[in-house]
Scaffold this motif. Sequence first.
Motif, PDB file in Angstrom:
ATOM      1  N   TRP A 363       0.840  -1.192   0.000  1.00 40.57           N
ATOM      2  CA  TRP A 363       0.000   0.000   0.000  1.00 40.57           C
ATOM      3  C   TRP A 363       0.880   1.250   0.000  1.00 40.57           C
ATOM      4  CZ3 TRP A 363      -5.567  -0.073   0.984  1.00 40.57           C
ATOM      5  CH2 TRP A 363      -6.084  -1.371   1.142  1.00 40.57           C
ATOM      6  N   LEU A 364       0.344   2.326  -0.561  1.00 36.31           N
ATOM      7  CA  LEU A 364       0.949   3.640  -0.432  1.00 36.31           C
ATOM      8  C   LEU A 364       0.286   4.343   0.749  1.00 36.31           C
ATOM      9  CD1 LEU A 364       2.625   6.113  -1.412  1.00 36.31           C
ATOM     10  CD2 LEU A 364       0.655   6.706  -2.863  1.00 36.31           C
ATOM     11  N   ARG A 365       1.070   4.641   1.766  1.00 32.05           N
ATOM     12  CA  ARG A 365       0.539   5.365   2.919  1.00 32.05           C
ATOM     13  C   ARG A 365       0.889   6.843   2.789  1.00 32.05           C
ATOM     14  NH1 ARG A 365       0.823   2.983   8.830  1.00 32.05           N
ATOM     15  NH2 ARG A 365      -0.992   1.950   7.865  1.00 32.05           N
ATOM     16  N   LEU A 366      -0.149   7.690   2.783  1.00 37.26           N
ATOM     17  CA  LEU A 366       0.051   9.129   2.820  1.00 37.26           C
ATOM     18  C   LEU A 366      -0.184   9.614   4.251  1.00 37.26           C
ATOM     19  CD1 LEU A 366      -1.707  10.488  -0.406  1.00 37.26           C
ATOM     20  CD2 LEU A 366       0.668   9.816  -0.075  1.00 37.26           C
ATOM     21  N   HIS A 367       0.800  10.303   4.791  1.00 38.82           N
ATOM     22  CA  HIS A 367       0.695  10.853   6.135  1.00 38.82           C
ATOM     23  C   HIS A 367      -0.066  12.177   6.076  1.00 38.82           C
ATOM     24  CE1 HIS A 367       3.535   7.813   7.353  1.00 38.82           C
ATOM     25  NE2 HIS A 367       4.433   8.273   6.510  1.00 38.82           N
ATOM     26  N   GLY A 368      -1.055  12.342   6.919  1.00 34.22           N
ATOM     27  CA  GLY A 368      -1.798  13.594   6.945  1.00 34.22           C
ATOM     28  C   GLY A 368      -0.900  14.761   7.310  1.00 34.22           C
ATOM     29  N   ARG A 369      -0.771  15.691   6.406  1.00 38.86           N
ATOM     30  CA  ARG A 369       0.112  16.841   6.652  1.00 38.86           C
ATOM     31  C   ARG A 369      -0.685  18.138   6.479  1.00 38.86           C
ATOM     32  NH1 ARG A 369       2.698  13.747   9.446  1.00 38.86           N
ATOM     33  NH2 ARG A 369       4.602  12.738   8.751  1.00 38.86           N
ATOM     34  N   GLU A 370      -0.088  19.142   5.877  1.00 40.59           N
ATOM     35  CA  GLU A 370      -0.705  20.455   5.790  1.00 40.59           C
ATOM     36  C   GLU A 370      -1.893  20.452   4.827  1.00 40.59           C
ATOM     37  OE1 GLU A 370       3.305  23.016   6.866  1.00 40.59           O
ATOM     38  OE2 GLU A 370       2.714  22.801   4.770  1.00 40.59           O
ATOM     39  N   SER A 371      -2.619  21.553   4.825  1.00 37.95           N
ATOM     40  CA  SER A 371      -3.834  21.659   4.021  1.00 37.95           C
ATOM     41  C   SER A 371      -3.523  21.530   2.532  1.00 37.95           C
ATOM     42  CB  SER A 371      -4.529  22.994   4.286  1.00 37.95           C
ATOM     43  OG  SER A 371      -3.669  24.071   3.958  1.00 37.95           O
ATOM     44  N   ILE A 372      -4.491  21.047   1.798  1.00 41.30           N
ATOM     45  CA  ILE A 372      -4.297  20.910   0.362  1.00 41.30           C
ATOM     46  C   ILE A 372      -4.110  22.298  -0.244  1.00 41.30           C
ATOM     47  CG2 ILE A 372      -6.787  20.897  -0.172  1.00 41.30           C
ATOM     48  CD1 ILE A 372      -6.013  18.738  -2.330  1.00 41.30           C
ATOM     49  N   GLY A 373      -3.095  22.425  -1.044  1.00 35.41           N
ATOM     50  CA  GLY A 373      -2.717  23.727  -1.569  1.00 35.41           C
ATOM     51  C   GLY A 373      -1.549  24.350  -0.844  1.00 35.41           C
ATOM     52  N   SER A 374      -1.072  23.718   0.227  1.00 36.13           N
ATOM     53  CA  SER A 374       0.087  24.236   0.946  1.00 36.13           C
ATOM     54  C   SER A 374       1.302  24.300   0.028  1.00 36.13           C
ATOM     55  CB  SER A 374       0.414  23.334   2.140  1.00 36.13           C
ATOM     56  OG  SER A 374       1.682  23.645   2.670  1.00 36.13           O
ATOM     57  N   HIS A 375       2.140  25.314   0.246  1.00 40.07           N
ATOM     58  CA  HIS A 375       3.381  25.464  -0.514  1.00 40.07           C
ATOM     59  C   HIS A 375       4.587  24.873   0.226  1.00 40.07           C
ATOM     60  CE1 HIS A 375       1.774  29.095  -3.052  1.00 40.07           C
ATOM     61  NE2 HIS A 375       1.168  27.951  -3.319  1.00 40.07           N
ATOM     62  N   PHE A 376       4.324  24.098   1.271  1.00 44.70           N
ATOM     63  CA  PHE A 376       5.433  23.586   2.068  1.00 44.70           C
ATOM     64  C   PHE A 376       5.404  22.054   2.154  1.00 44.70           C
ATOM     65  CE2 PHE A 376       5.194  28.018   3.054  1.00 44.70           C
ATOM     66  CZ  PHE A 376       6.517  28.399   3.205  1.00 44.70           C
ATOM     67  N   THR A 377       4.635  21.477   3.065  1.00 41.25           N
ATOM     68  CA  THR A 377       4.643  20.031   3.254  1.00 41.25           C
ATOM     69  C   THR A 377       3.244  19.498   3.035  1.00 41.25           C
ATOM     70  OG1 THR A 377       6.437  20.271   4.856  1.00 41.25           O
ATOM     71  CG2 THR A 377       5.314  18.160   4.795  1.00 41.25           C
ATOM     72  N   GLN A 378       2.975  19.133   1.821  1.00 41.72           N
ATOM     73  CA  GLN A 378       1.649  18.657   1.436  1.00 41.72           C
ATOM     74  C   GLN A 378       1.748  17.206   0.963  1.00 41.72           C
ATOM     75  OE1 GLN A 378      -1.818  19.389  -1.907  1.00 41.72           O
ATOM     76  NE2 GLN A 378      -0.239  20.948  -1.671  1.00 41.72           N
ATOM     77  N   ALA A 379       0.922  16.341   1.529  1.00 46.63           N
ATOM     78  CA  ALA A 379       0.930  14.926   1.139  1.00 46.63           C
ATOM     79  C   ALA A 379      -0.002  14.743  -0.056  1.00 46.63           C
ATOM     80  CB  ALA A 379       0.506  14.047   2.303  1.00 46.63           C
ATOM     81  N   LEU A 380       0.553  14.928  -1.230  1.00 52.27           N
ATOM     82  CA  LEU A 380      -0.184  14.773  -2.479  1.00 52.27           C
ATOM     83  C   LEU A 380       0.732  14.083  -3.476  1.00 52.27           C
ATOM     84  CD1 LEU A 380      -2.390  17.501  -4.178  1.00 52.27           C
ATOM     85  CD2 LEU A 380      -1.002  15.933  -5.515  1.00 52.27           C
TER      86      LEU A 380
END
Length: 535
Positions: A363-380
Motif C-alpha cells: 500500500w501507499l501510505r500518505l501521512h496527513g500533513r498540511e492543508s491541500i494547496g500548501s506550498h510547504f509540506t503537502q501529502a499529495l
Amino acid sequence: MTLRNPILRGFHPDPSIVRVGDDYYLATSTFEWLPGVRIHHSRDLADWRLVARPLDRPSQIDLRGDPDSCGVWAADLSHADGRFHLVYTDVKRYGRTTVDGAVGVSLRDFHNYWVWCDRIDGEWSDPVHLNSSGFDPALFHDDDGRSWLLNMLWDHRPGRPRFGGIVIQELDRTAGGLVGERRVIFGGTALGFTEGPHLYKRDGWYHLLVAEGGTERNHAVVMARSRQLFGPYEVHPDGPVLTARGRPDAALQRTGHGDLVEAPDGTTWLTYLCGRPLPASDRCVLGRETAIQPVEWGEDGWLRTLDGAAMPMIEVPGGVPTTPHPPTRSFARFTGATLPPEFQWLRTPYPDDIFSLSARPGWLRLHGRESIGSHFTQALVARRQQAFRYSAETWMDYRPDHFQQAAGLVCYYNATKFHYLHVTADDRGARVLQVLSVLPIGDGVSATTDPVAIGEGAVALRVDVDNEALRFGYRVGEDAEWTWLDAVFAADPLSDEATIAGLPNFTGTFVGMACQDVSGAGKAADFAYFHYVEA
C-alpha cells in the motif's frame, strides 16, 4: 518512422535535446513537482522512455515555499568531454504582475544552478550556484573547448522592459564557476519576452535561438546569427522560425521555446513546447507539451521549416503512415520500494515525511500533513493528465476521527484550482464524502458539496473526465456498484488559461491521491492502487 506530435503528452514544457552517438536525450521542466527535471531517451525521435529524474535529494533541491508554477524552470541538457551537464533555474519568488509584465511587483528571485553526471541515469552532482540574474540558463560548448552560460536578463527597474535581453558569460568547468564579465549579446525583437536562449555554431556562424512573444498564443521560436560570439546578431529575415501566432486553426498552439539537434544522417530537428486546447473552452488543461519536427538549412544559411511557412506540424511524414498515440492504460500497485515513475509529489525534498511504501506493505501510505494547496509540506502524490478523456480510480482505507482530517482523490492544477473528492468526518465522527472545488474566479473561490454518509469499510474513488466535464463516483466494498455524485464539475478551469490575475500558470493538470490533517496529529490514509485509463 511513425511520429505524431506531441511526442511527450501532458505537462512536459521547455524541451532541451542532445544527441550522444545514436542516443537522443530530452529534458523537460518540472516546476514545483519532485523529483526535479524529467529526462527521456529515444533512438528514433518518435518513441520516448523516461530514464532519469536527476534532482532527487535534499542536497540538490528544496522547493518548500516556492510559489505555484515556480521551482525548476527551463532545464538545459548538454554533453561535453564525456559528461552530461544540466543547468536550470529555481524560482523562489514570482510576485503578481500585469499581463504585459511592465508594471506590478517586479522583484523576483531566480537562482541558476549547474549539475553534471557521467551517465544519464547515474547519480548527479550536488548543484553549483552560477548566478541569479534571470532565468532560462543554457550552456554552449564552443569548438575551442570553452563553455559559455546564457540566460535572459531580468530588469526589475521601473520603466524598463522586464525582459532585458540575453546575457552570456564564460563557465570554467574545471574551476566550477563563472569567469569574466557578463555581456548582453541580444536585445530581442518587437515580439518581446525574449527568453529560452540556445546557441549553436554552423559554417562559421553563431546561431542564437530564443523564445519570444510570451508562453501563450503569441509564443514563437526566433533566430539570429553573428560571425562573432558576442555579436552583433542579425535577426532572421523571415521573422519567427516557428509559431502558431495568428493561426487559430493550427492543431498545436502556443508553440515556442525550441532547441535543435542534428541526427546522424545530417538532418536537423527542432523540438519545442506546444499546447492543445480543449475543443469547446479553448483551454489547455494538459499544460505545455513537447513536440518535434524536421527543419532545414537554406542556401542562405538560415533555418526554416520544411514548408517554409514556420508552421508547427502535428504529423511528421515518414516511411510508415502516421497514427495517433495509443491510449495510456496504467494500473499502478504500490508493491515496490519506490513510487512508480509516473508519479510525483510537491516541493518537499523529504518524501518520507509525506508518504511511505513500507509502513503497510503493498500500500501507499500518505501521512496527513498540511492543508491541500500548501506550498510547504503537502501529502499529495499524483500523475499527469495526458488526454482530454480519461478515467482514474483508487482504493483507499481511511478512518478520519474529525473534520480536520481528510483524504481522497484529487484533480489538481495548483493551489488555486482543483477538484477534490475526499473522505472526512462529521461532528459525530461518522465518515462522510464531499467534493471541495477551488477555482480561479476573481481572487479565488471555493465550494463544497453536501456531505454524503458512506459508513465503514475501504472505499473506491473514481473520476471520469470527458473534455470539459468531470464527474466523481465512489463505492464502499469491492462488489458494490459505482454511485455517481449528481454534480458535474467543470474540468477546463484546471488549465493554463483560467487564472487569478497576475499569477503564473506554467504546469498542467495532475490526478492523484492526497491526505491532510490540519490538527497536526498526522492521521494517515492507505491506497492500494491507482488506475488511470484514457478513452
